[in-house]
Enzyme design. Structure first.
Site, PDB file in Angstrom:
ATOM      1  N   SER A 102     -56.884   8.544 -72.752  1.00 52.97           N
ATOM      2  CA  SER A 102     -56.656   7.371 -73.662  1.00 52.97           C
ATOM      3  C   SER A 102     -55.581   6.683 -73.327  1.00 52.97           C
ATOM      4  O   SER A 102     -55.541   5.353 -73.496  1.00 52.97           O
ATOM      5  CB  SER A 102     -56.255   8.026 -74.901  1.00 52.97           C
ATOM      6  OG  SER A 102     -55.182   8.943 -74.865  1.00 52.97           O
TER       7      SER A 102
ATOM      8  N   GLY B   7     -59.121  11.506 -75.119  1.00 50.54           N
ATOM      9  CA  GLY B   7     -59.559  12.953 -75.089  1.00 50.54           C
ATOM     10  C   GLY B   7     -59.891  13.616 -73.778  1.00 50.54           C
ATOM     11  O   GLY B   7     -60.081  14.849 -73.950  1.00 50.54           O
TER      12      GLY B   7
ATOM     13  N   ASN C  43     -54.219  15.754 -71.593  1.00 51.08           N
ATOM     14  CA  ASN C  43     -54.612  16.277 -72.748  1.00 51.08           C
ATOM     15  C   ASN C  43     -54.740  17.880 -72.255  1.00 51.08           C
ATOM     16  O   ASN C  43     -54.757  18.700 -73.283  1.00 51.08           O
ATOM     17  CB  ASN C  43     -55.990  15.861 -72.914  1.00 51.08           C
ATOM     18  CG  ASN C  43     -55.974  14.266 -73.495  1.00 51.08           C
ATOM     19  OD1 ASN C  43     -55.347  14.238 -74.639  1.00 51.08           O
ATOM     20  ND2 ASN C  43     -56.727  13.540 -73.097  1.00 51.08           N
TER      21      ASN C  43
ATOM     22  N   ASP D 154     -48.026   7.340 -83.286  1.00 52.55           N
ATOM     23  CA  ASP D 154     -48.229   8.800 -83.019  1.00 52.55           C
ATOM     24  C   ASP D 154     -47.146   9.007 -82.106  1.00 52.55           C
ATOM     25  O   ASP D 154     -46.990  10.422 -81.871  1.00 52.55           O
ATOM     26  CB  ASP D 154     -49.726   9.034 -82.403  1.00 52.55           C
ATOM     27  CG  ASP D 154     -49.731   8.125 -81.245  1.00 52.55           C
ATOM     28  OD1 ASP D 154     -48.846   7.557 -80.732  1.00 52.55           O
ATOM     29  OD2 ASP D 154     -51.030   8.295 -81.048  1.00 52.55           O
TER      30      ASP D 154
END
Length: 241
Positions: A65, A102, A131, A213
């Site tokens: 991402s 992801g 990730n 986030d």
């Protein structure tokens, strides 16, 4: 009794009509007129526009991402921003954004052939592992996946640039974090790669450059990342000129 040999609207058919029809067909098909030399006919055609090759090198950004541009417009993603910055310095490259939100190192390895090799890449910027870290994947497994990605690049004569993502927590000797952090410099040394030590340098822990986030950069944050990465890439790209 005589027959009036006239056609439509009284036009008289003569023996020369088939010749005229034949000439018209030739002209319609692009053949030169009988009274125009062939060389003159060819000179009268429109010149063909030259074929301009796509810029080289082709740089594929194989990532997650952080590469894909999560939450941002396409033009604000990292590869596109790097290309934009290089263009201001009169350096033309073609970038391919092969970032998938992801993705883990295993995912990147699984799609290497169609994401990188099929793009006719000259360079691949490998920015994977964030990730894996967040999901608690064993550092040895991550290292093996990255090793196989690098080897695939070498087997296909694609120059590989390894990007370190730097785990977010403090490093304690013998900890998982320390093992994870050692992956990138170890592989860079083993494979003699160009090594970019911190993708998030200048952005991590800067709330005004991160989305809500706290993990993904804003467009401005990506710009900071892209400025640093572009300057790192300049001397590498210049070897292709």
């Amino acid at each position: 009794m005589s027959v009036d040999k006239t056609g439509i609207q009284g036009t008289r058919w003569t023996g020369s009509v088939p010749i005229l029809i034949g000439a018209a067909i030739l002209v319609a098909c692009g053949a030169p007129s009988p009274d125009v030399p062939a060389e003159r006919a060819s000179q009268s055609q429109e010149p063909t526009a030259p074929v301009i090759p796509a810029p080289r090198p082709i740089i594929v950004f194989l990532g997650d991402s952080l590469t894909a541009g999560f939450g941002l417009a396409a033009e604000d993603a990292l590869p596109e921003q790097v290309a934009s910055i290089l263009k201001t310095e009169s350096i033309e490259v073609r970038v391919v954004n092969a970032g998938v939100s992801g993705d883990t190192t295993a995912n990147g390895l699984a799609r290497f052939d169609w994401s990188v090799t099929a793009a006719d890449a000259d360079l691949v910027v490998v920015a994977l592992g964030a990730n894996d870290y967040l999901m608690g994947i064993d550092p040895e497994r991550v290292k093996q996946n990255l090793s196989e990605i690098i080897q695939k690049a070498k087997d296909n004569n694609i120059e590989c640039i390894l990007v370190d993502l730097q785990p977010r927590s403090t490093l304690e000797e013998g900890s998982r974090d320390a093992a994870f952090a050692a992956i990138y410099p170890d592989l860079a040394a083993k494979f003699d790669l160009k090594y970019y030590s911190s993708l998030m340098s200048g952005v991590e822990n800067q709330p005004d450059l991160l989305q809500s986030d706290g993990l993904h950069p804003t467009a401005q944050g990506v710009r900071v990342m892209a400025e640093n990465l572009a300057q790192f890439l300049v001397p590498i790209i210049e070897t292709y000129e």
